[in-house]
Write a protein that holds these residues in place. Sequence first.
Motif, PDB file in Angstrom:
ATOM      1  N   ASP A   7       0.838  -1.198   0.000  1.00  0.00           N
ATOM      2  CA  ASP A   7       0.000   0.000   0.000  1.00  0.00           C
ATOM      3  C   ASP A   7       0.870   1.243   0.000  1.00  0.00           C
ATOM      4  N   PRO A   8       0.410   2.327  -0.640  1.00  0.00           N
ATOM      5  CA  PRO A   8       1.158   3.589  -0.561  1.00  0.00           C
ATOM      6  C   PRO A   8       1.287   4.030   0.885  1.00  0.00           C
ATOM      7  N   LYS A  11      -1.378   8.746   0.937  1.00  0.00           N
ATOM      8  CA  LYS A  11      -2.477   8.834  -0.022  1.00  0.00           C
ATOM      9  C   LYS A  11      -3.130  10.202   0.101  1.00  0.00           C
ATOM     10  N   ASP A  35      -0.351   9.406  -4.876  1.00  0.00           N
ATOM     11  CA  ASP A  35       0.078   8.369  -3.944  1.00  0.00           C
ATOM     12  C   ASP A  35       1.593   8.351  -3.910  1.00  0.00           C
ATOM     13  N   GLN A  37       4.735   5.638  -2.685  1.00  0.00           N
ATOM     14  CA  GLN A  37       5.132   4.341  -2.155  1.00  0.00           C
ATOM     15  C   GLN A  37       6.380   4.469  -1.283  1.00  0.00           C
TER      16      GLN A  37
END
Length: 337
Positions: A7-8, A11, A35, A37
């Motif tokens: 998941d990032p 966000k 987003d 990462q």
Amino acid sequence: METAVNDPILKVRNLRLTIPLGAGSLNAVRGIDFDLQRGETLCIVGESGSGKSLTALSIIDLLGRGIERRADRLEFDGIDLLKAGRSQMRSLRGDRMAMIFQEPMTSLNPAYTIGDQLVEAFRLHRKADRAAARARAVELLEKVGITAAASRLGQYPHQLSGGLRQRVMIAMALMCEPELIIADEPTTALDVTIQAQILHLLAELTREMGVAMILITHDLGVVARVADKVAVMYAGELVETGTAKKVFEAPVHPYTRGLLGCIPVPGRTQRGAPLGAIPGIVPSLISEVSGCAFRSRCAEATEACGAFIPHRVASEGSHSFRCVHESGRKAGAEAGT
């Protein structure tokens, strides 16, 4: 809240910042999405006044009094930053999130030694004693390339050069091993040689430590060297986003192409030839802005540019832009061939 491994870490959805003024409300940031990462570097580029620094300050909640922050989503590693209170934000800042400010001389306190300023956050967040904090400070100063690191702890900011002060700021940001670093034009006040050293250092450290970084700059040469993803900002909006390769090789939005056209190309730009320029000025963002904010400066503008501008995604999905003209998209595709 638990988050998936891929998941990032950050966000952002429909982030808006409004500043009340006597003549109305200034819509400084208007509905931006992105987003980020872990271990990724996102460069936000654009002219001065486009909203880049305010976007960064909104993430770590250091906005000035009276600025209204709204978003559909503003989340850091599962933490809703819109609902986080002052105490929770203080626990995140300097620990899991850190910021490198633009001018180290005004960001470092002239009344305190370098050592005192470095150890403060580490002792606060890690509950460490002074000896452990100073050892950590020496370790980080050496990592960022400062010689005789132990002796630097007793010096004051004015006793260091601009390049050394900026390295101290980087060391300070890394003291608690943050997961996100926001660097707001960290090389603006430095000469070209020191700029290159600082950028190389930041790129190395983020790769080595797996830190996500937002780098704010107006220098596209900087972006080409360090970015994984690029977000082009104009008049409070992101007008084009994508991987660095896509944005540089196949720019779509006329503003992005205009920015790239201002950069001299070795071997192609003749000595003494005038550089490219974007005519006109950024429009006022007081009250609502309809249509494309760039249309008054754009050679391709038509009547359609005054209407709603959709957010369009290129076929490969990693490149998006706000422009109504298919010709702009084709021009970008041709530039990448």
